[in-house]
Design an enzyme around this catalytic site. Structure first.
Site, PDB file in Angstrom:
ATOM      1  N   ASP A   3       0.858  -1.208   0.000  1.00  0.00           N
ATOM      2  CA  ASP A   3       0.000   0.000   0.000  1.00  0.00           C
ATOM      3  C   ASP A   3       0.887   1.248   0.000  1.00  0.00           C
ATOM      4  O   ASP A   3       0.679   2.173  -0.787  1.00  0.00           O
ATOM      5  CB  ASP A   3      -0.918   0.035   1.227  1.00  0.00           C
ATOM      6  CG  ASP A   3      -2.079  -0.954   1.122  1.00  0.00           C
ATOM      7  OD1 ASP A   3      -2.338  -1.449   0.012  1.00  0.00           O
ATOM      8  OD2 ASP A   3      -2.709  -1.223   2.162  1.00  0.00           O
ATOM      9  N   GLU A  47       5.150  -3.897  -8.529  1.00  0.00           N
ATOM     10  CA  GLU A  47       4.293  -3.676  -7.343  1.00  0.00           C
ATOM     11  C   GLU A  47       2.807  -3.826  -7.682  1.00  0.00           C
ATOM     12  O   GLU A  47       1.955  -3.110  -7.160  1.00  0.00           O
ATOM     13  CB  GLU A  47       4.623  -2.326  -6.699  1.00  0.00           C
ATOM     14  CG  GLU A  47       6.035  -2.337  -6.153  1.00  0.00           C
ATOM     15  CD  GLU A  47       6.354  -1.198  -5.228  1.00  0.00           C
ATOM     16  OE1 GLU A  47       5.487  -0.829  -4.426  1.00  0.00           O
ATOM     17  OE2 GLU A  47       7.486  -0.702  -5.305  1.00  0.00           O
TER      18      GLU A  47
END
Ligand SMILES: Cc1cc2nc3c(=O)[nH]c(=O)nc-3n(C[C@H](O)[C@H](O)[C@H](O)COP(=O)(O)OP(=O)(O)OC[C@H]3O[C@@H](n4cnc5c(N)ncnc54)[C@H](O)[C@@H]3O)c2cc1C
Length: 381
Positions: free
Chosen positions: A241, A364
């Site tokens: 995140d 990612e």
């Protein structure tokens, strides 16, 4: 500095101004040469360490600079505008130190983070495997108890900094029955017998920010387990995140550099007696680039703001990463178009920026994975 960053404190503004000067003087001038030689960005990381950037994601208690998430966003943008390879090595280090900050015990944090914040130790984050990229819960790396410690065995691939880092945070299965709840994180120091990084991969861009395959078959002490057993997947998702907002910052910084290059070129290049920047078609291209960049920056700021408030921000981080990486791709491609044939040569930075940026839609979590996350959140509301 963009007026969007009005929430930064005076101290944070001074930090960003200082960083902008350092990047302009000592990092950006080396970007083209780094791309040509493919040498790892050791010196540039040293410069950032002196500036306090290696601990910019960490609280002061652990030697970090304790800046807000919005200031971190701006600082990462500044480094990215100067050199893609450098910012990718820097943010890989953040993934490693965030793993310890989020998942480690107090003793582990105190043992590693202050040294990582000064640059005495460089980190790497090893989640991806040859058959587990988009779905890391499919990972095969195993850690089993051996004597008083652990036997860690497996192969990780595409690990940024992996072969040059002083420590690698490795995610591995400790309980195969429990799927993602059976994944744990381990601290693997450089030089551990049985830890063998391969040579750097030959990549399209980010040539000075090396990625490695890591072959691991090591005995590790008991305290190499990061935090509690079975917490690794949760840690990795929380780290990602943060990481996705930092990828958005990388995209925004590089896209800003592309837009600046296109603006400069359009004002200098004269065709048919007038500058390119006077032609409506080119002005509209520049306007669309500016709009995309602004939208990306606002979304990244929103994710950073929610991170600062301590709220869950998985959806905001996924949206920001998706928007910024796709916007940056469009901005760089349009900037190259404005350069005409010269944009396709290595004489102008836009060629390198375009290559460096391409991975942002993949690492990612690819754009498709971000869309899955966003859709999951929308449908759950
Ligand atoms: C330069 C670079 C640096 C990296 N650094 C690191 C690092 O430091 N640490 C680390 O752990 N990893 C790192 N990675 C790995 C990176 O995160 C993975 O490459 C990425 O997550 C994609 O995984 P994959 O390559 O296995 O692709 P795959 O998972 O095989 O995906 C292939 C394609 O299928 C699509 N796809 C997959 N699943 C779905 C789905 N459910 N729905 C729709 N489409 C789907 C993907 O979007 C992609 O387009 C790096 C990679 C590179 C190239």
């Amino acid at each position: 500095m963009s007026g969007l960053f009005h929430m930064l404190s005076e101290e944070e503004r001074l930090f960003c101004d200082m960083l902008e000067r350092i990047v302009a003087e000592r990092i950006a001038p080396k970007a083209a040469e780094t791309d040509e030689t493919g040498a790892f960005v050791h010196d540039q990381i040293g410069v950032l360490a002196e500036a306090g950037m290696l601990g910019a994601n960490l609280p002061e208690d652990f030697g970090g600079s304790g800046v807000s998430a919005q200031a971190l966003l701006r600082a990462v943008e500044i480094v990215a505008a100067g050199c893609g390879s450098t910012v990718s090595a820097l943010t890989a280090h953040y993934l490693a130190t965030d793993s310890i900050l989020i998942g480690g015990t107090e003793a582990q944090k105190l043992a590693v983070l202050p040294k990582a914040a000064t640059g005495e130790m460089l980190g790497a984050f090893a989640l991806t495997e040859p058959t587990a990229g988009s779905d890391p819960a499919e990972m095969k790396a195993r850690a089993v108890r051996e004597g008083d410690g652990w036997r860690l065995k497996g192969t990780k691939c595409f690990i940024s900094n992996g072969g040059v880092a002083d420590f690698v945070v490795v995610y591995a299965v400790t309980d195969p029955e429990a799927r993602h709840r059976g994944i744990s994180a381990f601290l693997l120091p450089k030089g551990t017998p049985g830890f063998e990084p391969g040579p750097p991969e030959k990549t399209m861009g980010l040539k000075g920010g090396h990625v490695f395959t890591l072959n691991i078959d090591c005995h590790l002490p008991k305290n190499a387990l990061l935090g509690a057993e079975g917490q690794g997947f949760r840690t990795a998702m929380n780290v990602l995140d943060n990481g996705r907002v930092e990828v958005a910052a990388q995209c925004i910084g590089m896209a800003q550099a592309a837009l600046d290059a296109a603006k400069f070129y359009a004002q200098e290049r004269v065709i048919g007696g007038e500058a390119l920047s006077a032609k409506q078609g080119i002005r509209w291209m520049l306007a669309d680039m500016g709009v995309e960049l602004q939208a990306a920056r606002l979304m990244a700021l929103e994710a950073a703001r929610r991170r600062e408030l301590g709220e869950r921000f998985t959806d905001a981080a996924a949206m920001a990463k998706l928007k910024a990486s796709e916007a940056a791709g469009m901005v760089a491609d349009t900037a190259l178009q404005i350069h005409g044939g010269y944009g396709y040569t290595r004489d102008f930075p836009i060629e390198r920026i375009t290559r460096d940026l391409r991975i942002m839609r993949i690492y990612e979590g690819s754009s498709e994975i971000q869309r899955n996350i966003v859709a999951g959140h929308l449908l759950a509301q």
